[in-house]
Design an enzyme around this catalytic site. Structure first.
Site, PDB file in Angstrom:
ATOM      1  N   HIS A  78      57.842  45.706 -33.081  1.00  0.00           N
ATOM      2  CA  HIS A  78      56.397  45.877 -33.173  1.00  0.00           C
ATOM      3  C   HIS A  78      56.124  47.328 -33.551  1.00  0.00           C
ATOM      4  O   HIS A  78      56.971  48.208 -33.352  1.00  0.00           O
ATOM      5  CB  HIS A  78      55.746  45.538 -31.826  1.00  0.00           C
ATOM      6  CG  HIS A  78      54.250  45.453 -31.869  1.00  0.00           C
ATOM      7  ND1 HIS A  78      53.558  44.776 -32.844  1.00  0.00           N
ATOM      8  CD2 HIS A  78      53.292  45.984 -31.039  1.00  0.00           C
ATOM      9  CE1 HIS A  78      52.259  44.865 -32.614  1.00  0.00           C
ATOM     10  NE2 HIS A  78      52.075  45.603 -31.539  1.00  0.00           N
ATOM     11  N   CYS A 107      51.605  44.339 -38.131  1.00  0.00           N
ATOM     12  CA  CYS A 107      51.491  45.504 -37.237  1.00  0.00           C
ATOM     13  C   CYS A 107      51.871  46.784 -37.960  1.00  0.00           C
ATOM     14  O   CYS A 107      51.294  47.848 -37.709  1.00  0.00           O
ATOM     15  CB  CYS A 107      52.351  45.307 -36.001  1.00  0.00           C
ATOM     16  SG  CYS A 107      54.125  45.157 -36.345  1.00  0.00           S
ATOM     17  N   ASN A 163      46.912  49.778 -30.095  1.00  0.00           N
ATOM     18  CA  ASN A 163      47.558  48.548 -30.534  1.00  0.00           C
ATOM     19  C   ASN A 163      46.658  47.839 -31.544  1.00  0.00           C
ATOM     20  O   ASN A 163      45.545  48.294 -31.838  1.00  0.00           O
ATOM     21  CB  ASN A 163      47.851  47.647 -29.321  1.00  0.00           C
ATOM     22  CG  ASN A 163      49.000  46.696 -29.572  1.00  0.00           C
ATOM     23  OD1 ASN A 163      49.429  46.479 -30.701  1.00  0.00           O
ATOM     24  ND2 ASN A 163      49.514  46.106 -28.507  1.00  0.00           N
ATOM     25  N   GLN A 181      45.147  42.268 -35.673  1.00  0.00           N
ATOM     26  CA  GLN A 181      45.957  41.731 -36.760  1.00  0.00           C
ATOM     27  C   GLN A 181      45.959  40.216 -36.788  1.00  0.00           C
ATOM     28  O   GLN A 181      46.349  39.609 -37.796  1.00  0.00           O
ATOM     29  CB  GLN A 181      47.394  42.245 -36.654  1.00  0.00           C
ATOM     30  CG  GLN A 181      48.176  41.689 -35.474  1.00  0.00           C
ATOM     31  CD  GLN A 181      49.563  42.309 -35.343  1.00  0.00           C
ATOM     32  OE1 GLN A 181      49.694  43.467 -34.931  1.00  0.00           O
ATOM     33  NE2 GLN A 181      50.592  41.560 -35.715  1.00  0.00           N
TER      34      GLN A 181
END
Length: 344
Positions: free
Chosen positions: A287, A150, A308, A144
């Site tokens: 997050h 996110c 992630n 990102q």
């Protein structure tokens, strides 16, 4: 006699002081060398010598934290310096996370597309382990960058997984379309995965990454006549996993990848390198990530597999194994508090 004792004590104290100074000098030299290597590895260039000095002090503090932790016994994971190691935790959190809960929305969220329906996977039998990467339902790890998107990455990964399960085709979908065009969120300033699902439903689909590539910044949304993009994947709705229930979350992940909210900062989480993460976080959710599997280590520790959006240099090639079935119902780092998944 007294003078002799005094002389001996003076020598001992001087020697001890010199040893401490020597150790400090050695660490300073080692940290300086490692910082130079780190700058070359991550192509970091500072605007001035003063900025370099101040960033080095932060890097040195993080390096000491990492080394100290890795010397401990009976730890289940390892830390390492990474591209975020010249940032304070406050700087990191402000730039590289991006989950934003709308004002007035607290507690267990009530989702527009998840109104008082029974948990569809409640009666499912979950296998002992599952890894959607092995099923070809997970695209390569993305990054990102310094855009707080996110929420878009967490939602897109879940939709990519569902699309593979539903159609047999794996497509890399566009986070940038969500960042630019989803008025239900704040683009690079944050949002929720659930709002990404709502946009995809309302827009009747989302296009591919190739057709609408990621820019790590918010741009103008092209009009329908200008864009030329097409809906490569669609969803019919989305639902929430029962909150604070890792058993329910396990059943959901056994059927498809699931978006979760998580506390994804703190020195330990930020510097995770490998192993099963088991601490250094709370439940301040800021997050979003996607759970793409689960399993158990040879030592008997249960874990989740988290995808992630910080690139492949973080963690285990961009993934984290994080402890599963913890004492707190919220799950490790709060990951069981508000999971969601799209529907085909």
């Amino acid at each position: 006699m007294v003078s002799t004792i005094f002389l001996i004590l003076t020598i001992i104290l001087s020697s001890s002081s010199a040893g401490a100074t020597s150790r400090g000098d050695l660490f300073e030299t080692s940290a300086t060398e490692e910082h130079e290597q780190w700058m070359a590895r991550f192509h970091r260039v500072y605007s001035s010598e003063s900025e370099k000095r101040s960033r080095f002090e932060i890097f040195k503090k993080n390096l000491e934290f990492v080394r100290s932790f890795n010397m401990k016994k009976n730890r289940t994971y390892e830390m390492g310096v990474n591209e975020f190691s010249d940032l304070t935790d406050e700087e990191f959190r402000a730039t590289y996370t991006g989950l934003v809960i709308p004002e007035g929305m607290t507690g267990n969220l009530t989702f527009e597309s998840s109104k008082s329906v029974p948990f569809r996977y409640g009666d499912s039998d979950a296998a002992e382990s599952m890894d959607w990467r092995n099923e070809g339902a997970v695209t390569p790890v993305k990054n990102q960058g310094s855009c707080g998107a996110c929420w878009a990455f967490a939602a897109v990964a879940a939709v990519e997984g569902l699309t593979k399960i539903k159609t047999g085709k794996i497509l890399t979908l566009s986070e940038q379309q969500l960042v630019d065009c989803n008025t239900l969120t704040n683009g690079c300033l944050g949002g929720l995965a659930a709002k990404a699902y709502e946009y995809i439903i309302k827009n009747q689909g989302i296009t591919t990454e190739q057709n609408y590539p990621y820019q790590a910044s918010q741009k103008s949304c092209p009009s329908a006549t200008q864009s030329g993009y097409f809906a490569a994947a669609t969803i019919s709705g989305y639902e929430a996993v029962p909150a604070n229930n890792e058993d329910a979350l396990l059943k959901a992940v056994s059927q498809q990848p699931v978006s979760v909210r998580i506390e994804g900062s703190g020195d330990a989480f930020r510097h995770y390198l490998n192993g099963i993460f088991n601490g250094g976080c709370g439940t301040d959710l800021h997050h979003a990530v996607t759970i793409v599997g689960y399993g158990m280590s040879v030592e008997g520790t249960k874990y989740w597999v988290v995808k992630n959006s910080w690139g492949e240099t973080w963690g285990e090639g961009g993934y984290m194994r994080i402890k599963r079935d913890v004492d707190a119902p919220q799950g490790m780092c709060g990951l069981a508090m508000a999971p969601t998944y799209p529907l085909g």
